[in-house]
Design a protein around this motif. Structure first.
Motif, mmCIF file in Angstrom:
data_model
loop_
_atom_site.group_PDB
_atom_site.id
_atom_site.type_symbol
_atom_site.label_atom_id
_atom_site.label_comp_id
_atom_site.label_asym_id
_atom_site.label_seq_id
_atom_site.Cartn_x
_atom_site.Cartn_y
_atom_site.Cartn_z
ATOM 1 N N UNK B 79 0.834 -1.200 0.000
ATOM 2 C CA UNK B 79 0.000 0.000 0.000
ATOM 3 C C UNK B 79 0.867 1.248 0.000
ATOM 4 N N UNK B 80 1.948 1.207 0.777
ATOM 5 C CA UNK B 80 2.839 2.371 0.825
ATOM 6 C C UNK B 80 3.461 2.604 -0.554
ATOM 7 N N UNK B 81 3.841 1.512 -1.211
ATOM 8 C CA UNK B 81 4.393 1.637 -2.562
ATOM 9 C C UNK B 81 3.364 2.289 -3.483
ATOM 10 N N UNK B 82 2.125 1.836 -3.357
ATOM 11 C CA UNK B 82 1.079 2.396 -4.216
ATOM 12 C C UNK B 82 0.876 3.877 -3.924
ATOM 13 N N UNK B 83 0.893 4.229 -2.657
ATOM 14 C CA UNK B 83 0.688 5.640 -2.308
ATOM 15 C C UNK B 83 1.813 6.498 -2.871
ATOM 16 N N UNK B 84 3.045 6.035 -2.706
ATOM 17 C CA UNK B 84 4.142 6.896 -3.147
ATOM 18 C C UNK B 84 4.095 7.063 -4.659
ATOM 19 N N UNK B 85 3.763 5.978 -5.375
ATOM 20 C CA UNK B 85 3.630 6.096 -6.823
ATOM 21 C C UNK B 85 2.527 7.068 -7.189
ATOM 22 N N UNK B 86 1.413 6.944 -6.503
ATOM 23 C CA UNK B 86 0.263 7.797 -6.808
ATOM 24 C C UNK B 86 0.587 9.252 -6.529
ATOM 25 N N UNK B 87 1.234 9.492 -5.389
ATOM 26 C CA UNK B 87 1.581 10.867 -5.033
ATOM 27 C C UNK B 87 2.506 11.468 -6.090
ATOM 28 N N UNK B 88 3.559 10.722 -6.410
ATOM 29 C CA UNK B 88 4.530 11.246 -7.365
ATOM 30 C C UNK B 88 3.855 11.547 -8.696
ATOM 31 N N UNK B 115 5.950 8.823 2.816
ATOM 32 C CA UNK B 115 6.205 7.452 3.290
ATOM 33 C C UNK B 115 6.818 7.471 4.682
ATOM 34 N N UNK B 116 7.627 8.496 4.955
ATOM 35 C CA UNK B 116 8.191 8.584 6.301
ATOM 36 C C UNK B 116 7.063 8.728 7.324
ATOM 37 N N UNK B 117 6.088 9.561 6.973
ATOM 38 C CA UNK B 117 4.953 9.740 7.882
ATOM 39 C C UNK B 117 4.251 8.399 8.098
#
Ligand code: ATP
Ligand code: ATP
Ligand code: MG
Ligand code: MG
Lengths: 305, 347, 358, 559
Positions: B79-88, B115-117
């Motif tokens: 999920x974190x991977x997905x979020x970071x991709x989506x954010x970027x 992701x740090x958060x």
């Protein structure tokens, strides 16, 4: 309110309540489908109860049960899987709530369980793709090597699109599917599979992908291998989402079979018909077409999704 | 003989053997498997593909190794991977100049910061509230994918930004960027944990938390650090995955990657019960898993049999790695030696 | 080696007696306490606390749901939690056994799918349900046995052994059939549609009865038999159990057989529910089962927990799902976020309420 | 493989008449037992036998192989060579369950029970009474309550085992072992955390069993206890057999010499330097001072000043709250009342780390759960606290670590002396030494030692005592807790007595006797348990009438 709508005559539209049980949001296609339905209902002024089953049949069954309990006027849903709906649909029937299927069918023997099925025919989509390939290579003398990028193993569209395609191309023995591998309907999957298959089958002529996304992934892999997609290796896909159409317009994909997610208008029509006490047609096939490069360039400016 | 026996008794022996076997199978199915050519100054070949495609799993597995060493587990990495991709991607898409380096730099920075958060959040649940790691991270696993979809509104966000794409499919000095990033993450993790006392503390907390606390190890801070690092790894992997296809797919980016990462860690010989860990083992484990995937494609294993094949390989590795098997082997060897001795005596 | 996914130090009561007031200085003298103190003691007790709090929170959610949604606070909505989750209850029971020993079983979801596939395909070719159901239970138990042996004899970590079993079971589903198969066998259909009235317009399904029986048997086995206590013993300390001369090996293998059996049975109940076999069904259900068990107050490190807690855990997940459908307007992503948030609120409340003075 | 010592043994033993018990044949006979672990030969051709109705002791230094021999007998470890016969029959147990079924009941060295189950279950599990195919809980509780009562332990059988102190757990383990109708009862250091009363109870039980013809193996590092209860001894050294002797014929000094292979002098030194040195107790010299320090439910508010270079002993029965008080000082638990000041400056210790920062070291009595980190090496375990204090980014250089480890391995005679060995594989006593090394490594100003000599052999114990003595001479303050009162008296300048989780006396150790202390500790129990106490205290002679303590300062009763 209640399921007795039919007997009491038409209700005003703003008193109608429709329950819609969606599969989930597993792809861009599905999201476009959801959006269109929600927008259409809003426009028509009909209340829509929406639930997302997260790709689980049991959640969908629960949702339908809850709609029955809430006594909505019509239940519409896109079944996660074709089988296993008899029990809950019987409950809906007993409660007098008409059911409309969208996008995917159920395989129930008793077709009185639903009023109408609105959706595409996946087998036909596969056939359309196959037909284009058949025509394109009508006068090929050497074997034509084809790689098929399958959808998620076990998913109905994947099975049907493979079946339709295989049926049609069997007419020409020169058309050989040299490798068929699942790319899980994703770009990353399409890319990785193509990457690997190009190593072992460098002389492949055509890639048939069960959706645009895998096709787009394949394009990346082909380019990385130093070849030109659409020229060195031809690509045929299904869906016609925006990115796919763009690639088709750019000549990187050669042919797309449309599978439209825009079912909202037609669904509203069916709901209105039911409300008016009419009997909608049992099987309504979505208005769909196919696109070549020129058609894509023309259609692209007013593509909604 | 003795060096061979020593090698055979290493936890990594069988995974490495498995890797070689998989290579051999590939070679049979496709003779050009080991070929690496230079094309336009870039390395090109199946092995390079394995390294490049395995990089995200490896990066996540590195973070996961440290989490597991503390007796934890992190299910939220996908999920974190997905979020970071989506954010970027959404930042790049929203900017007036998607192709500029600055935009991409901002996008990557923001994704990593977020992701740090998320990592601190996991750490908070585990370390401060004392929630069992599997459940604590299950929350982010479920909600996080929702957040990623919220960012992309369920659509695949395609970006047209060469610098971003470079991250996933670019090359530097002929080597894929993804591989370089993975090597850097791996190297840094190894360096930081083994050159400082961090590794010892992580192991100590994983083995006996109470004893470590009494010895003055700050377990809480350590857990925060480890979960944050793991989330950071997940975000980096997410960026690579996203950049690879230049599209953020909130639904599918990093789906089930937590299982692959955990599998890599375990095949590498790190126990899920915490304690001693081996980053090198994780590297081998990640390679085994990626090679397995590639093998399925090259050998042309039909999709319906893929799962069974995977099950067979995992089972075989586990059984070979088992101490029971090792004992049986050494017993067999001893008996052989005994027989040989008797033979000598008889003659 | 076998202890998986251990909780951090704070979860494990290393010296529970110290500074808690419970277990105090004079155990013999602890006579009648005031009811409030007794209730407080129940909540903060390491053994019963999590379960009690889970039960209280469940009731609270249910009441809040009743205020918020029309038609929510009804007997049938409550009973539907059982109707809809009978299979999950059975799964959670099996999972409880495994987790109590400090293990984990990731294969249950795939085994549910597999037993559905076996049932559907065999029934399609005309086998009788009287043969099919026992056969399924046997096969899944054997799969559990193999997993158990792998874990015990070969010392493979449960996470991995069951992951391999998960791949295998899912793979076998595809091998049986790629597409879904519907079940038309009259017995199955009968079991699927029949309702057992409880009066006052309430009803349940036969699956609920089966689930309840399974729970009752599990409670008895875990609390009333040597096997059950050995399950707890292994979770408390496998080495100690071994030195105490308990049948650790047999028990450890058996819990996986039980989990396999329960998965098979859950699969059968699931086919009653869906009347079909589908290879992609029940993906991720293992996480639901694990979550239910953990929410129910069982420690993943093993040794502490109750079957009834796991049942409560299932009900909590069910009620979250019910709230989602009653809410009725959530988009897909908000659905996920909402599930996560509810889970979070729940777990934090549970943690805060059971927190012991330190 | 005949053992080199076998012949000499024959001469020392076999010609002697079997000392006790009428049965002529040994019930257990082990011959030529060898067991090797990677890197260590734990046992090398050891012979061992036990007769029905005797109490036999296995003696040897830490790491001599006592526990290993026991585990070889009960099937925990497979043997590499040798034979085992039980009542004349060759046996080879695949695991403890089989040994138990064959009539060997064992209490292993570290308490191996289940903290998550009730006391009753821990006693009865595996042979619980049944009813209707299930466990008969009532009978089970009743039976375990009886067994506990047999050990004079007043304890709710339904309570969780983990809620009880280590000593109680040890007693529960004993209760479990003696419940079986066993031919052989093995007790591996059962008295390590028991106080004199409990030991007396245990000995009473052992004598009864002995009369019933049970063969009892008793391992202990307390020579007094061994000499009191044992008929015969087998001495091991470095995994080899030294010999088998009749207790009454072997002088203690000879026994010690046989165990360690050389003469022991350290202990005598200490004995002669009686604790008369007066410590400067002016305020300036007070290192740490607790005032009204307490914690609800654990320990009543207590005052405890400790001067620089002073050794303060804590005395009390089990559960009297010694550990609790020490934990507050060590920052392990947080105090909820009272104050702590260091050199007059008020401090709050919230975590062990803060205490370490103030150079206060707390060495836990529960070495397995709170002390060692089993899967780490000896070196890592020794440097752990020091490293934690320095912080993770200032690693101790490898070379420094090696020096540190090596120096403590030598100073404390840790065996095997390999800094790369996993601590888990060390014998119990050597683990304790590693723990001690960890705390000495941080150069503490206050060293809190909770049962530091538990499970430590006589030689090492003397070394540790000497160490404490020297450390204090050099200005280190020490808080010393031990169940062995002699040890407390020998080392302490002051003795603080606890009862019912409250400090009841704070005594200057000038001519304080064990008797006086005991009386004080037992005060309140003496009236009812008068006779019992009289014959129950083996290690020390107790005056029948309690002497009234001179400086009793009752601090209120139960918190
Ligand atoms: N599992 C193991 N692996 C490796 N070495 C071991 C293992 N168990 C014991 N040893 C070694 O065997 C030797 C004998 O240990 P054992 O525990 O029998 O000593 P002991 O006489 O009981 O000592 P103590 O009085 O300290 O309990 C020690 O050197 C120890 O390090
Ligand atoms: N006889 C007993 N009956 C019941 N509980 C006891 C008894 N003795 C000790 N306990 C338990 O022990 C705990 C306190 O023991 P603590 O360790 O503080 O004492 P101690 O003075 O350090 O003694 P020791 O270390 O010898 O056990 C309490 O939690 C108490 O419940
Ligand atoms: Mg020992
Ligand atoms: Mg104590």
């Amino acid at each position: 309110s209640g399921g007795s709508a039919a007997s009491e005559g038409p209700k005003p539209l703003d008193e109608l309540v429709v329950g819609f049980a969606q599969v989930g949001a597993e792809s861009g296609w599905r999201t476009a489908n959801t959006k269109d339905i929600q927008a259409s209902f809003e426009e028509a002024g009909i209340e829509l109860k929406f639930s997302d089953a997260q790709q689980k049949q049991e959640n969908q069954i629960k949702a339908i049960r809850s709609y029955i309990q809430q006594q909505v006027d019509v239940i519409a849903f896109s079944p996660v899987v074709e089988t296993g709906w008899d029990a809950v649909l019987n409950e809906a029937k007993a409660a007098g709530i008409p059911v409309v299927l969208t996008d995917r069918a159920v395989d129930s023997q008793d077709d009185s369980l639903y009023v109408s099925f609105l959706g595409s025919d996946f087998v036909k989509e596969g056939e359309k793709a196959g037909q284009w390939v058949l025509d394109e290579y009508a006068d090929a003398t050497e074997p034509v090597k084809i790689i098929q990028l399958e959808g998620t193993t076990g998913a109905a569209p994947a099975i049907d699109r493979a079946e339709g395609f295989a049926d049609v191309i069997s007419a020409n023995p020169n058309l050989q599917v040299v490798a068929s591998q699942t790319g899980d309907f994703t770009r990353a999957g399409g890319k990785q599979v193509t990457e690997a298959l190009l190593k072992s089958n460098p002389d492949v002529d055509l890639i048939y992908a069960h959706n645009d996304d895998m096709g787009l992934g394949a394009i990346e892999a082909i380019e990385a291998a130093g070849m030109e997609p659409g020229v060195d290796i031809k690509i045929v896909t299904v869906d016609a989402v925006h990115d796919g159409m763009q690639a088709l317009a750019d000549g990187k994909i050669n042919f797309i079979v449309e599978c439209s997610p825009l079912l909202g208008k037609q669904l509203i029509d069916i709901v209105k018909q039911i409300n008016d006490g009419e009997t909608p047609e049992k099987r309504i096939i979505t208005e769909e077409t196919t696109f070549t490069q020129d058609e894509a360039i023309e259609a692209l400016p007013d593509r909604q999704y | 003989m003795s060096t061979l026996a020593k090698m055979a008794s290493s936890r990594l022996f069988w995974p490495v053997v498995m890797l070689l076997v998989l290579f051999a199978i590939n070679l049979v199915a496709f003779p050009g498997f080991f070929e690496i050519t230079v094309r336009d100054g870039q390395l090109f070949g199946s092995l390079i593909d394995i390294l490049r495609n395995g990089a995200p799993t490896l990066i996540i597995a590195v973070g996961m190794t440290l989490v597991i060493a503390t007796r934890g587990i992190d299910l939220s990495v996908g999920a974190v991977a997905a979020i970071s991709g989506a954010v970027a991607c959404s930042i790049i898409l929203g900017s007036p100049d998607p192709g500029s380096l600055a935009t991409v730099a901002v996008a990557i920075t923001v994704a990593l910061l977020i992701s740090l958060v998320l990592g601190v959040w996991n750490g908070f649940l585990v370390a401060a509230l004392g929630i069992q790691p599997i459940i604590a991270t299950l929350i982010l696993m479920t909600a996080g994918r929702g957040v990623a979809m919220l960012i992309t509104e369920g659509q695949i966000l395609t970006v047209n930004s060469p610098p971003f794409k470079f991250l996933g499919s670019g090359f530097w000095l002929g080597v894929p960027i993804a591989v370089i990033i993975a090597a850097v993450v791996f190297g840094l993790a190894a360096l930081i944990t083994r050159r400082t006392a961090l590794g010892m503390f992580i192991e100590s907390v994983g083995i006996n938390p109470e004893a470590s606390r009494q010895a003055g190890v700050r377990a809480r801070g350590l857990l925060f650090a480890v979960y944050t690092f793991c989330a950071l790894c997940a975000a980096i992997a997410g960026l690579i995955l996203t950049a690879n296809t230049a599209a953020a797919d909130a639904n599918n980016t990093g789906l089930f990657i937590e299982l692959d990462a955990i599998l890599a860690v375990v095949i590498g010989g790190t126990s899920l019960a915490g304690g001693r860990y081996s980053l090198l083992g994780t590297l081998v484990g990640a390679l085994v898993i990626q090679t397995l995937v590639t093998t399925v494609y090259t050998v042309g294993i039909p999709p319906i049999a893929t799962m069974v094949f995977k099950a067979a390989v995992v089972t075989v590795v586990c059984l070979l790695q088992s101490p029971t098997t090792a004992e049986a082997f050494s017993g067999f060897r001893r008996r052989l030696a005994l027989r040989a001795e008797k033979g000598v005596a008889a003659s | 080696m076998t202890k998986l996914l251990e909780a951090p130090a704070t979860d494990r009561p290393t010296r529970p007696g110290r500074g808690t007031g419970t277990g105090g200085g004079a155990p013999s003298g602890s006579g009648r306490r005031r009811p409030l103190a007794a209730a407080l003691g129940l909540i903060t007790s390491p053994k019963y606390g999590p379960v009690t709090v889970t039960a209280l929170l469940f009731v609270a959610i249910f009441v809040i749901g009743g205020f918020r949604y029309r038609g929510f606070f009804s007997g049938q909505v409550f009973l539907n939690l059982f109707v809809d989750n009978a299979y999950l209850i059975v799964l959670a029971v099996g999972m409880t056994f495994v987790i109590l020993t400090g293990g984990i079983d990731l294969s249950v979801g795939a085994v549910v799918a597999l037993s559905g596939m076996i049932a559907a395909s065999l029934l399609q070719t005309g086998w009788s349900p009287g043969v099919v159901i026992p056969l399924i239970l046997l096969l899944t138990s054997v799969l559990g046995l193999l997993v158990g042996l792998m874990i015990h004899v070969f010392k493979v970590q449960p996470f991995i052994a069951t992951l391999a079993a998960m791949f295998l079971a899912r793979g076998l589903c595809y091998v049986i059939s790629q597409s879904s198969i519907s079940i038309t066998d009259p017995t199955f259909v009968q079991l699927a549609v029949s309702r057992i009235p409880l009066g006052a317009g309430l009803s349940i399904t036969p699956s609920v009865i089966i689930a309840v029986v399974v729970v009752a048997i599990a409670v008895w086995v875990l609390h009333g038999t040597r096997f059950g206590r050995t399950v707890y013993a292994i979770g408390g300390g496998e080495q100690s159990g071994l030195l105490m001369g308990l049948p650790v090996a047999r028990t450890k293998v058996l819990v996986y057989v039980i989990s396999g059996f329960c998965s098979g049975l859950a699969g059968v109940l699931f086919t009653f529910y869906t009347l079909s076999g589908y290879p992609l069904t029940a993906i991720g259900t293992e996480l639901d089962a694990i979550a239910a068990v953990v929410i129910g107050g069982t420690l993943l490190t093993g040794g502490y927990g109750f079957v009834l807690g796991s049942v409560l855990g299932v009900l909590v997940l069910g009620v979250i799902q019910t709230i989602l459908t009653f809410e009725g307007t959530l988009s897909s992503w908000w659905t996920k976020i909402f599930i996560g948030a509810l889970l979070l609120v729940f777990i934090i409340l549970q943690k805060v309420l059971t927190a012991r003075r330190r | 493989m005949p053992h080199p010592l076998a012949d000499s043994m024959e001469s020392t033993v076999t010609q002697q008449t079997e000392p006790v018990g009428p049965a002529p044949t040994p019930v257990v006979e082990m011959r030529g037992i060898s067991i090797g672990f990677p890197g260590v030969k734990a046992l090398d051709g050891v012979d061992f036998r036990m007769f029905p109705g005797e109490v036999h002791s296995l003696m040897g230094e830490n790491g001599a192989g006592k526990s290993t021999l026991i585990k070889a007998l009960t099937g925990v470890y497979g043997i590499d060579a040798g034979t085992i016969t039980l009542a004349g029959e060759r046996v080879s147990f695949a695991g403890p369950a089989q040994a138990q079924a064959a009539g060997i009941s064992t209490v292993y060295q570290e308490v191996n029970l289940l903290p998550n189950l009730s006391v009753a279950e821990n006693i009865m599990l595996g042979r619980e009474p049944r009813r209707f195919g299930g466990i008969d809980w009532r009978a089970m509780r009743r039976r375990s309550a009886e067994l506990l009562a047999g050990l004079h332990l007043d304890l709710d059988p339904g309570s969780l085992l983990g809620d009880h102190s280590l000593a109680v757990q040890q007693l529960v383990a004993i209760a479990r072992a003696i419940d079986v109708n066993a031919k052989v009862l093995i007790l591996d250091e059962p008295t390590s955390s028991l106080d004199a009363d409990e030991v007396a109870e245990l000995f009473r039980v052992i004598r009864t069993l002995k009369e019933q013809g049970v063969a009892i193996l008793f391992v202990s590092h307390f020579l007094d206890q061994v000499y009191e209860i044992c008929d015969r001894l087998t001495v091991l050294r470095n995994g080899t057999l030294v010999g088998e002797y009749l207790t009454e014929e072997l002088l203690r000094i000879d026994l010690v010499q046989k165990m360690i292979g050389k003469e022991l002098t350290a202990l005598d030194d200490l004995e002669h330097k009686a604790r008369t040195a007066v410590v400067d107790e002016s305020d300036a010299a007070t290192f740490v001072s607790a005032s009204r320090l307490g914690r609800r439910g654990a320990i009543a508010p207590a005052d405890l000043p400790i001067a620089v270079g002073e050794v303060v002993g804590l005395a009390g029965l089990l559960g009297s709250g010694r550990t609790e008080l020490a934990r507050l000082l060590g920052g392990i638990d947080r105090a909820d009342t009272g104050e702590l000041s260091i050199h007059g400056e008020q401090v709050r210790l919230r975590t062990p780390r803060q205490a370490i920062g103030k150079r206060i070291a707390f060495s836990s009595e529960n070495r397995r759960d709170e002390g060692i980190v089993g899967e780490l090496t000896v070196r890592d375990n020794i440097v752990l606290a020091l490293q934690a204090d320095r912080g993770w980014f200032r690693p101790i250089p490898k070379k420094k670590q090696d020096e540190l480890a090596q120096s403590y391995i030598q100073a404390l005679n840790i065996r095997p002396g390999n800094p790369d060995a996993l601590v888990r594989n060390l014998s119990g006593g050597n683990q304790q030494k590693v723990l001690l090394a960890r705390w000495l490594a941080i150069a503490p100003r206050l060293l809190i030692l909770d049962e530091p000599t538990r499970g430590i052999d006589i030689g090492a114990k003397a070394e540790i005592q000497k160490l404490v003595y020297t450390l204090a001479e050099n200005g280190m303050s020490v808080l010393f807790i031990s169940a062995e009162l002699e040890e407390v008296l020998r080392l302490s300048h002051r003795v603080v007595v606890l009862r019912d989780r409250a400090v009841v006396a704070d005594l200057e150790n000038d001519g304080l006797t064990v008797d006086a202390l005991l009386a004080l500790i037992a005060d309140g129990r003496v009236a009812s348990d008068d006779e019992a106490l009289d014959e129950r205290t083996p290690a020390v002679a107790v005056a029948a009438t309690p002497t009234t303590p001179t400086t009793t300062t009752p601090e209120g009763g139960r918190p």
